[in-house]
Design an enzyme around this catalytic site. Structure first.
Site: not given
Length: 276
Positions: A121, A188, A50-51, A89
């Site tokens: 996440e 992360e 999703d970056s 994602d």
């Protein structure tokens, strides 16, 4: 160079799971067909992160990612990937409220992109969502530690594992993700000793980003790794190329030639054939 993923068969999520404690797992993000095609021979995993909301669409955070955006880029990457396992994602707002919502979102991504797994996440708070998706036959990659989708709630990008309480939560999150059935988990922005301990603790592979060399694999955002990021890159990034100046120089040379009417040259245009 021999492909990290077998040329005979695409790397599966089960094959990735079996790499626990073995050869390090190579992962990079990809958002487009050409980049996926270039990276595919060299990686085990391609992550449609999703970056993409920040890297390609100019949003300030990953919260700008939508389901339609993730599906569009997931489809593009799948067209370019031949060997790598492709993970997409799940964007913020698509899975948090309930297991039913999470499963519906995961099914849509899985079916419309043809990807091999989804990633979401969170730890203890999303264990039920992970379990529901896995039970439905869709592989899940977890993501603990610094969670970019929670940046507003956390008040910024804060490294995890600095306090005893944070360490306890990380260990609980790691255990919950594994117990729920994830085939691997991204760690992360986590203190190195804690990330290494989580890696030793789990029986599924860990993929580090700003974590530890002891993780079972590593991932970077491709634009960071090749020097295309416009803004400041995180401390944990290593630039393996610097393409910002190359792109800028090419554009400057093109502009100069257009202004001088040097481009297009005779070899770049079409002339009628001589009839004689």
């Amino acid at each position: 160079m021999v492909s990290a993923a077998s040329a005979d068969a695409r790397a599966s999520t089960e094959a990735i799971r079996q790499r626990k404690g073995g050869d390090p797992i190579v992962c990079l993000t990809a958002y487009t067909y050409p980049i996926a095609s270039l990276l595919d021979p060299h990686v085990d995993l391609l992550l449609v992160g999703d970056s993409v909301a920040m890297v390609l669409h100019g949003h300030a955070t990953t919260l700008g990612a939508t389901m339609d955006m993730m599906i569009l880029h997931g489809q593009a990457v799948m067209r370019g990937a031949r060997n790598a396992c492709v993970v997409v994602d799940m964007p913020a707002g698509s899975y948090e409220s309930s297991a039913a919502e999470a499963l519906a979102s995961a099914r849509r991504i899985f079916e419309e992109t043809g990807c091999h797994a989804v990633k979401l996440e969170g730890g203890t708070e999303v264990a039920d969502q992970i379990a529901a998706i896995v039970e439905a036959g869709i592989p899940v990659m977890g993501h603990i530690g610094l969670q970019p989708q929670s940046v507003e709630k956390d008040g910024g990008y804060k490294i995890k594992g600095r306090t005893d309480e944070s360490v306890r939560q990380l260990l609980a999150d790691a255990d919950a993700v594994e117990k729920a059935g994830a085939f691997s988990v991204v760690i992360e922005g986590t203190m190195e000793p804690v990330a290494a301990e989580i890696t030793r603790r789990l029986s599924i592979p860990t993929i580090g980003i700003g974590a530890s060399a002891a993780c079972d694999g590593q991932v970077l955002v491709i634009d960071d790794a090749i020097g295309l990021t416009v803004d400041r890159v995180p401390k944990f990034v290593k630039e393996y190329a610097e393409l910002r100046s190359a792109v800028s120089t090419a554009a400057m040379s093109y502009a100069a030639e257009v202004k001088a009417r040097a481009f297009p040259a005779p070899e770049h245009v079409f002339q009628p054939k001589d009839k004689t």
